[in-house]
Design an enzyme around this catalytic site. Structure first.
Site, PDB file in Angstrom:
ATOM      1  N   HIS A  91      -0.988   9.762  -4.935  1.00 28.34           N
ATOM      2  CA  HIS A  91      -1.343   9.434  -3.671  1.00 28.34           C
ATOM      3  C   HIS A  91      -1.847  10.354  -2.754  1.00 28.34           C
ATOM      4  O   HIS A  91      -2.157  11.495  -3.154  1.00 28.34           O
ATOM      5  CB  HIS A  91      -0.005   9.134  -3.093  1.00 28.34           C
ATOM      6  CG  HIS A  91       0.170   8.416  -2.162  1.00 28.34           C
ATOM      7  ND1 HIS A  91      -0.160   9.103  -0.601  1.00 28.34           N
ATOM      8  CD2 HIS A  91       0.571   7.106  -1.653  1.00 28.34           C
ATOM      9  CE1 HIS A  91      -0.018   8.055   0.156  1.00 28.34           C
ATOM     10  NE2 HIS A  91       0.277   6.947  -0.446  1.00 28.34           N
ATOM     11  N   GLU A 139      -6.604   2.797  -1.962  1.00 35.39           N
ATOM     12  CA  GLU A 139      -6.366   3.328  -0.596  1.00 35.39           C
ATOM     13  C   GLU A 139      -7.315   4.265   0.118  1.00 35.39           C
ATOM     14  O   GLU A 139      -7.034   5.165  -0.232  1.00 35.39           O
ATOM     15  CB  GLU A 139      -4.743   3.792  -0.807  1.00 35.39           C
ATOM     16  CG  GLU A 139      -3.852   3.101  -1.142  1.00 35.39           C
ATOM     17  CD  GLU A 139      -2.383   3.574  -0.797  1.00 35.39           C
ATOM     18  OE1 GLU A 139      -1.727   2.617  -0.133  1.00 35.39           O
ATOM     19  OE2 GLU A 139      -2.174   4.849  -0.781  1.00 35.39           O
TER      20      GLU A 139
HETATM   21  O1  G3P Z   1       1.455   4.375  -0.197  1.00 34.12           O
HETATM   22  C1  G3P Z   1       1.234   3.402   0.581  1.00 34.12           C
HETATM   23  C2  G3P Z   1       0.412   3.931   1.727  1.00 34.12           C
HETATM   24  O2  G3P Z   1      -0.279   4.891   1.452  1.00 34.12           O
HETATM   25  C3  G3P Z   1      -0.038   2.926   2.679  1.00 34.12           C
HETATM   26  O3  G3P Z   1       0.527   3.439   3.793  1.00 34.12           O
HETATM   27  O4  G3P Z   1       1.504   3.248   5.839  1.00 34.12           O
HETATM   28  O5  G3P Z   1      -0.806   2.416   5.581  1.00 34.12           O
HETATM   29  O6  G3P Z   1       0.980   1.111   4.763  1.00 34.12           O
HETATM   30  P1  G3P Z   1       0.693   2.540   4.987  1.00 34.12           P
END
Ligand code: G3P
Length: 216
Positions: A91, A139
């Site tokens: 992550h 992400e």
């Molecule tokens: O692991 C999920 C993540 O990093 C996304 O976080 O708070 O943007 O939904 P968020």
């Protein structure tokens, strides 16, 4: 699209007793939808959450070790015994070197733990894709926890990631509503990875249902 990963992170609302309560709420509100909901919890909460719900519970991290002299590490065998069926790896809030990612995926596979490897960009996906995790998540870190989602800000990144990964791609960062989920679905992603807009919500159930609606 039928996978929704909810990462409890280290938010107060996703820790200890609150993690168990949140997990129960999520299970209850999603039961009539045909969606696989995976809960990513802190290692210390795996056991209590896994006992409280029937949803798959993943550890937020493991170390690429086995039994032995490894003080302070997260032992893969221990998270499995506690009830985890998978693990989140790399992550952006807990990054690893490519070699460590490979070792961690291998260790997890040996124990039949499913794996989600998070990547921040296409170049990183290309570096780790041969490890063949269960899922790869894209992400962009600058959008994590924000109001503008990856779907709104970088739809072309989702297209590129689908092109690179194929059907096992998850999409996360700032996901908050039906439209965000729809954009990822239409691009061909397998699922969504979400945290703050559910875990920190006043009404997590409402947001969860809205995101699920966009997945179909
Ligand atoms: O692991 C999920 C993540 O990093 C996304 O976080 O708070 O943007 O939904 P968020």
């Amino acid at each position: 699209m039928n996978v929704l990963v909810v990462n409890f992170k280290a938010y107060k609302q996703g820790t200890g007793k609150a993690a168990v309560e949140l997990a129960k709420k999520i299970q209850e509100s999603a039961k009539k939808f045909n969606v696989e909901i995976i809960l990513c919890v802190q290692p210390t909460d795996i056991s209590s959450v896994a006992k409280a719900v029937r949803l798959p519970v993943f550890s937020q991290h493991i170390d690429a070790i086995s039994y032995g002299a490894h003080t302070g590490h997260i032992l893969p065998e221990a998270v499995k015994t506690a009830g985890a069926s998978g693990v989140l790896i790399n992550h952006s809030e807990h990054t690893l070197d490519p070699d460590e990612i490979e070792d961690t995926v291998m260790v997890a596979k040996k124990l039949k733990l499913k794996t989600i490897v998070c990547c921040q960009e296409i170049g990183e996906i290309e570096q780790i894709i041969d490890t063949k995790p269960t899922y790869i998540a894209i992400e962009p870190p600058e959008l994590i926890g924000e109001e503008v989602s990856v779907s709104e800000a970088e739809p072309e990144l989702i297209d590129d990631a689908v092109h690179c990964v194929g059907k096992n791609l998850l999409v996360g960062a700032g996901i908050k509503d039906k439209e965000d989920a729809q954009i990822a679905k239409e691009a061909g992603a397998a699922g969504i990875l979400v945290s703050s807009h559910i875990v920190k919500a006043k009404n997590p159930t409402k947001v969860l249902k809205e995101i699920i609606e966009g997945m179909f």
